[in-house]
Design an enzyme around this catalytic site. Structure first.
Site, short mmCIF file in Angstrom:
data_model
loop_
_atom_site.label_atom_id
_atom_site.label_comp_id
_atom_site.label_asym_id
_atom_site.label_seq_id
_atom_site.Cartn_x
_atom_site.Cartn_y
_atom_site.Cartn_z
N THR A 70 -15.02 -2.30 2.00
CA THR A 70 -16.19 -2.50 2.85
C THR A 70 -16.63 -1.15 3.41
O THR A 70 -15.83 -0.39 3.94
CB THR A 70 -15.86 -3.46 4.00
N ASP A 72 -0.40 -4.41 -3.82
CA ASP A 72 -1.38 -3.33 -4.04
C ASP A 72 -0.76 -1.95 -3.85
O ASP A 72 -1.36 -1.06 -3.25
CB ASP A 72 -2.57 -3.48 -3.08
N ASP A 75 0.81 -1.23 0.00
CA ASP A 75 0.00 0.00 0.00
C ASP A 75 0.84 1.27 0.00
O ASP A 75 0.55 2.23 0.72
CB ASP A 75 -0.95 0.02 1.20
#
Length: 366
Positions: A278, A209, A188
């Site tokens: 989410t 990612d 990240d």
């Protein structure tokens, strides 16, 4: 061919701009350099008010920020965790690789109030205002990711606690420009969550990612370096877009060089996987159905570590089950790829010619 003769005044200006030495704590001076604030070790520094920390210099920027507030940063390692919440703050480093800004906070580390930082809070530098610019410096997260893989000690946050963002473009950021900068981390690294960001001639290093988020982020002529993860068959994923379905451009990489650390094996890194974060809704918490991640690679050179497929990423469905968000359900594609990692297959789709031409000409802002 005879060389043109420069007027004497122009010659002296050019000569003086080359004569300055880049000593520790010093700056290469250019005639046009004028700074509103200076953060540097030692006595040698350009014109401008001196501050002991970057946080203090940023706090001195005007709240309205009608014009750029230019901060000169000297050679050194600056151990600060920063929030840029003033508009039009410009950071100008003395030397790209020797002017380093960052911290070592990861998502699983705890804040002073006892709660974990989480992915949204752990970044070394968080930008929450428009018009931010940076040049000739390094943003980094110094969390020891490899040591964590060997002996995990952090609280789990999300999939794990090792997310460690170097630079986050958060809500409120827009028209961000990064030129000749390094952005270093592992998982990240670059969180482009909001607004429009334009990187030119930068280097981004990471593994999992490490270019991700919902914002519009264009990377031109950049180097994207995949880092080694010991003990992992799948070494990582370059991108993880969470682009809203209503947004036409997400993560766009043009004329970039996709390279790797020496230990990263062939066919072990995916170009990306789609992320469906989410969120909380009236009927529960689950993956946002309005997300349709967008990532495109245009005219990039790819080393052999790039795999023949994009990957899926699981998310929480409305009924609480875990469901795979497949690349085919997102907006992924490439065109003009070159090098040993350039492949064409059903799992690495090519963009249509009209889209390619639009993306080649696309400018996030002027």
């Amino acid at each position: 061919m005879n060389r043109p003769v420069l007027p004497r005044r122009r010659f002296l200006l050019q000569a003086s701009s080359l004569a300055s030495l880049s000593l520790p704590g010093c700056f290469v001076r250019r005639p046009a350099d004028r700074f509103d604030a200076v953060v540097a070790h030692g006595d040698a520094a350009p014109d401008g008010r001196r501050y002991d920390s970057l946080a203090a210099a940023i706090a001195a920027a005007p709240s309205l920020g009608a014009r750029p507030f230019r901060i000169a940063i000297g050679v050194g390692v600056w151990n600060e965790k920063l929030v840029v919440d003033k508009p039009n703050v410009h950071l100008i480093g003395a030397q790209r690789e020797r002017c380093r800004i960052g911290s070592d906070r990861a998502a699983g580390h705890r804040r002073d109030d006892g709660e974990p930082w989480g992915t949204w809070g752990c970044a070394s530098v968080i930008v929450r205002a428009g018009g931010f610019r940076a040049r000739s410096l390094t943003f980094e997260n110094r969390f020891d990711y490899r040591a964590h893989l060997e002996k995990p000690v952090l609280e789990t946050v999300g999939a794990n606690g090792a997310q460690a963002v170097a630079l986050m473009l958060d809500t409120g950021s827009d028209r961000v420009v990064l030129e000749d900068c390094d952005i270093d981390g592992h998982q990240d690294t670059l969180f482009a969550e909001a607004g429009r960001t334009w990187l030119r001639r930068c280097r981004v290093r990471g593994s999992v990612d490490f270019i991700f988020g919902a914002g519009e982020c264009v990377l031109d002529d950049c180097e994207i370096v995949s880092r080694f993860r010991p003990g992992k068959e799948r070494q990582g994923y370059l991108t993880a877009p969470s682009t809203p379905a209503t947004q036409s451009v997400g993560l766009l990489l043009r004329r970039c060089n996709l390279s790797r650390e020496a230990e990263v094996p062939a066919a072990s890194v995916a170009l990306g996987r789609p992320w469906r974060p989410t969120r909380t809704f009236a009927d529960g918490r689950y993956g946002d159905p309005a997300v349709s991640g967008s990532a495109a690679f245009i005219d990039c050179w790819m080393d052999a570590h790039i795999d023949a497929r994009w990957d899926a990423m699981n998310y929480t469905a409305r009924d609480g089950s875990r469901v795979a968000f497949e690349p085919g359900d997102a907006r992924f594609g490439e065109a003009g790829s070159r090098g040993p990692g350039a492949r064409v297959s059903e799992r690495r789709p090519l963009l249509d010619p009209q889209t390619v031409q639009q993306l080649r000409r696309y400018r996030p802002f002027r």
